[in-house]
Design a protein around this motif. Structure first.
Motif, PDB file in Angstrom:
ATOM      1  N   LEU A  74       0.827  -1.207   0.000  1.00  0.00           N
ATOM      2  CA  LEU A  74       0.000   0.000   0.000  1.00  0.00           C
ATOM      3  C   LEU A  74       0.868   1.267   0.000  1.00  0.00           C
ATOM      4  CD1 LEU A  74      -2.833  -1.004   2.501  1.00  0.00           C
ATOM      5  CD2 LEU A  74      -3.012  -0.742   0.023  1.00  0.00           C
ATOM      6  N   VAL A  75       1.952   1.245   0.783  1.00  0.00           N
ATOM      7  CA  VAL A  75       2.859   2.396   0.791  1.00  0.00           C
ATOM      8  C   VAL A  75       3.468   2.599  -0.595  1.00  0.00           C
ATOM      9  CG1 VAL A  75       5.049   3.273   1.702  1.00  0.00           C
ATOM     10  CG2 VAL A  75       3.375   2.254   3.247  1.00  0.00           C
ATOM     11  N   GLY A  76       3.861   1.500  -1.235  1.00  0.00           N
ATOM     12  CA  GLY A  76       4.436   1.599  -2.571  1.00  0.00           C
ATOM     13  C   GLY A  76       3.447   2.109  -3.601  1.00  0.00           C
ATOM     14  N   ILE A  77       2.198   1.646  -3.528  1.00  0.00           N
ATOM     15  CA  ILE A  77       1.177   2.122  -4.473  1.00  0.00           C
ATOM     16  C   ILE A  77       0.910   3.609  -4.253  1.00  0.00           C
ATOM     17  CG2 ILE A  77      -1.230   1.895  -5.190  1.00  0.00           C
ATOM     18  CD1 ILE A  77      -1.044  -1.062  -4.407  1.00  0.00           C
ATOM     19  N   ARG A  78       0.834   4.019  -2.995  1.00  0.00           N
ATOM     20  CA  ARG A  78       0.637   5.441  -2.696  1.00  0.00           C
ATOM     21  C   ARG A  78       1.778   6.279  -3.288  1.00  0.00           C
ATOM     22  NH1 ARG A  78      -2.826   7.266   1.180  1.00  0.00           N
ATOM     23  NH2 ARG A  78      -1.411   8.976   1.670  1.00  0.00           N
ATOM     24  N   ALA A  79       2.990   5.784  -3.163  1.00  0.00           N
ATOM     25  CA  ALA A  79       4.137   6.513  -3.710  1.00  0.00           C
ATOM     26  C   ALA A  79       4.031   6.644  -5.227  1.00  0.00           C
ATOM     27  CB  ALA A  79       5.438   5.811  -3.326  1.00  0.00           C
ATOM     28  N   GLN A  80       3.586   5.562  -5.880  1.00  0.00           N
ATOM     29  CA  GLN A  80       3.414   5.621  -7.331  1.00  0.00           C
ATOM     30  C   GLN A  80       2.327   6.607  -7.726  1.00  0.00           C
ATOM     31  OE1 GLN A  80       5.216   4.127  -9.764  1.00  0.00           O
ATOM     32  NE2 GLN A  80       6.571   3.369  -8.153  1.00  0.00           N
ATOM     33  N   VAL A  81       1.232   6.623  -6.975  1.00  0.00           N
ATOM     34  CA  VAL A  81       0.137   7.556  -7.281  1.00  0.00           C
ATOM     35  C   VAL A  81       0.597   9.000  -7.114  1.00  0.00           C
ATOM     36  CG1 VAL A  81      -2.142   8.353  -6.545  1.00  0.00           C
ATOM     37  CG2 VAL A  81      -1.671   5.895  -6.721  1.00  0.00           C
ATOM     38  N   TRP A  82       1.290   9.292  -6.004  1.00  0.00           N
ATOM     39  CA  TRP A  82       1.770  10.648  -5.782  1.00  0.00           C
ATOM     40  C   TRP A  82       2.780  11.060  -6.853  1.00  0.00           C
ATOM     41  CZ3 TRP A  82      -0.950  13.838  -3.289  1.00  0.00           C
ATOM     42  CH2 TRP A  82      -1.643  13.497  -2.130  1.00  0.00           C
ATOM     43  N   ARG A  83       3.645  10.115  -7.268  1.00  0.00           N
ATOM     44  CA  ARG A  83       4.623  10.444  -8.307  1.00  0.00           C
ATOM     45  C   ARG A  83       3.928  10.797  -9.616  1.00  0.00           C
ATOM     46  NH1 ARG A  83       6.663   8.012 -12.561  1.00  0.00           N
ATOM     47  NH2 ARG A  83       5.551   6.065 -12.108  1.00  0.00           N
ATOM     48  N   ALA A 116       2.306  14.163  -9.379  1.00  0.00           N
ATOM     49  CA  ALA A 116       3.302  15.232  -9.461  1.00  0.00           C
ATOM     50  C   ALA A 116       3.767  15.434 -10.899  1.00  0.00           C
ATOM     51  CB  ALA A 116       4.484  14.915  -8.557  1.00  0.00           C
ATOM     52  N   GLU A 117       3.970  14.334 -11.630  1.00  0.00           N
ATOM     53  CA  GLU A 117       4.401  14.448 -13.027  1.00  0.00           C
ATOM     54  C   GLU A 117       3.304  15.093 -13.872  1.00  0.00           C
ATOM     55  OE1 GLU A 117       5.415  10.516 -14.147  1.00  0.00           O
ATOM     56  OE2 GLU A 117       7.384  10.551 -13.161  1.00  0.00           O
ATOM     57  N   ALA A 118       2.040  14.720 -13.625  1.00  0.00           N
ATOM     58  CA  ALA A 118       0.936  15.304 -14.382  1.00  0.00           C
ATOM     59  C   ALA A 118       0.809  16.805 -14.083  1.00  0.00           C
ATOM     60  CB  ALA A 118      -0.360  14.591 -14.036  1.00  0.00           C
ATOM     61  N   ALA A 119       0.989  17.180 -12.812  1.00  0.00           N
ATOM     62  CA  ALA A 119       0.939  18.593 -12.433  1.00  0.00           C
ATOM     63  C   ALA A 119       2.079  19.380 -13.072  1.00  0.00           C
ATOM     64  CB  ALA A 119       0.973  18.736 -10.926  1.00  0.00           C
ATOM     65  N   ALA A 120       3.263  18.786 -13.115  1.00  0.00           N
ATOM     66  CA  ALA A 120       4.392  19.460 -13.734  1.00  0.00           C
ATOM     67  C   ALA A 120       4.185  19.634 -15.236  1.00  0.00           C
ATOM     68  CB  ALA A 120       5.668  18.665 -13.473  1.00  0.00           C
ATOM     69  N   LEU A 121       3.571  18.623 -15.859  1.00  0.00           N
ATOM     70  CA  LEU A 121       3.291  18.709 -17.283  1.00  0.00           C
ATOM     71  C   LEU A 121       2.270  19.790 -17.587  1.00  0.00           C
ATOM     72  CD1 LEU A 121       3.811  17.522 -20.084  1.00  0.00           C
ATOM     73  CD2 LEU A 121       1.986  15.867 -19.638  1.00  0.00           C
ATOM     74  N   ARG A 122       1.226  19.882 -16.752  1.00  0.00           N
ATOM     75  CA  ARG A 122       0.215  20.931 -16.948  1.00  0.00           C
ATOM     76  C   ARG A 122       0.817  22.316 -16.755  1.00  0.00           C
ATOM     77  NH1 ARG A 122      -3.069  17.318 -13.951  1.00  0.00           N
ATOM     78  NH2 ARG A 122      -2.690  18.546 -12.064  1.00  0.00           N
ATOM     79  N   ALA A 123       1.707  22.413 -15.760  1.00  0.00           N
ATOM     80  CA  ALA A 123       2.346  23.692 -15.518  1.00  0.00           C
ATOM     81  C   ALA A 123       3.240  24.093 -16.678  1.00  0.00           C
ATOM     82  CB  ALA A 123       3.162  23.627 -14.214  1.00  0.00           C
ATOM     83  N   ALA A 124       3.914  23.130 -17.284  1.00  0.00           N
ATOM     84  CA  ALA A 124       4.796  23.428 -18.417  1.00  0.00           C
ATOM     85  C   ALA A 124       4.001  23.867 -19.642  1.00  0.00           C
ATOM     86  CB  ALA A 124       5.636  22.193 -18.752  1.00  0.00           C
TER      87      ALA A 124
END
Length: 228
Positions: free
Chosen positions: A206-215, A218-226
């Protein structure tokens, strides 16, 4: 995410409690009449061997859902699963060698069970290496899912190797039609350790899945910002 926020630490605490109880019962149990104190490696080795197969079933199941339904959460679950499965399998191989040396007189023998578990470990490593080698997330998910499903063919070999071939490993001692072939002194701590390993896997997964979701967020947010 709401479920994993409280479930992951709960499973972690449960794993710790079960492991402490299992180790206490295991190391206060009487010596085995044949193996002496060496038999206590069983409480570490056998649950790790169980988990090596169980985690791969989870990996193959998540990979199937990811490949067929293109579900991002299933892919995240598969990616988070592989390192945990590799760790359990590595632990099973190491403790098996430590147990085999005084019992068989050799650190390693190429019997069917040990060889098939080694192949399982290599599939875990290949899965992680394949994902790391591809920059395209979609291509990596698709290729690694196919590899995971191919590797699932090895699971029946691991499970039934002691029945299909003449190996140094004994047959099933716990999950048998006629009941367990060991006394309660060894059965209960073994079962407790198996539950502890399972709870630990659930927590870390569960911790690993949460980390993947947050990553990915974050990548999607960075892409939208770019783009914006």
């Amino acid at each position: 995410m709401a479920f994993s926020r409280w479930a992951a630490p709960l499973f972690g605490v449960l794993a710790l409690a079960l492991a402490l109880a299992g180790l206490w019962l295991g190391f206060t149990a009487p010596e085995d009449y044949q193996q002496g104190d060496t038999v206590r490696i069983m409480f570490i080795h056998v649950p790790a061997a169980w988990m090596s197969m169980f985690v791969y079933v989870c990996l193959a199941g998540a990979s199937f859902l990811s490949l067929v339904f293109r579900h991002a959460l299933a892919d995240a679950a598969a990616k988070a699963c592989a390192p945990l499965g590799a760790a359990f399998t590595f632990l099973a191989l190491v403790t098996g060698s430590l147990w085999g040396r005084p019992m068989w007189g050799a650190w390693w023998v190429w019997d069917a069970r040990m060889t098939s578990v080694l192949v399982l470990f290599l599939f875990y490593l290949a899965y992680m290496a394949l994902r790391a080698s591809l920059d395209d997330e979609l291509k990596a998910a698709r290729a690694s899912a196919i590899l995971a499903l191919v590797g699932a063919v090895n699971l029946p070999v691991v499970k039934f190797s002691v029945d299909w071939w003449n190996t140094l490993h004994q047959g099933a001692s716990v999950f048998r039609k006629d009941g367990p072939a060991m006394t309660s002194d060894f059965l209960w701590p073994l079962l407790l350790m198996g539950l502890a390993y399972t709870a630990a896997f659930g927590s870390l997964w569960l911790v690993g899945i949460r980390a993947q979701v947050w990553r990915r967020r974050a990548e999607a947010a960075a892409l939208r910002a770019a783009k914006g």
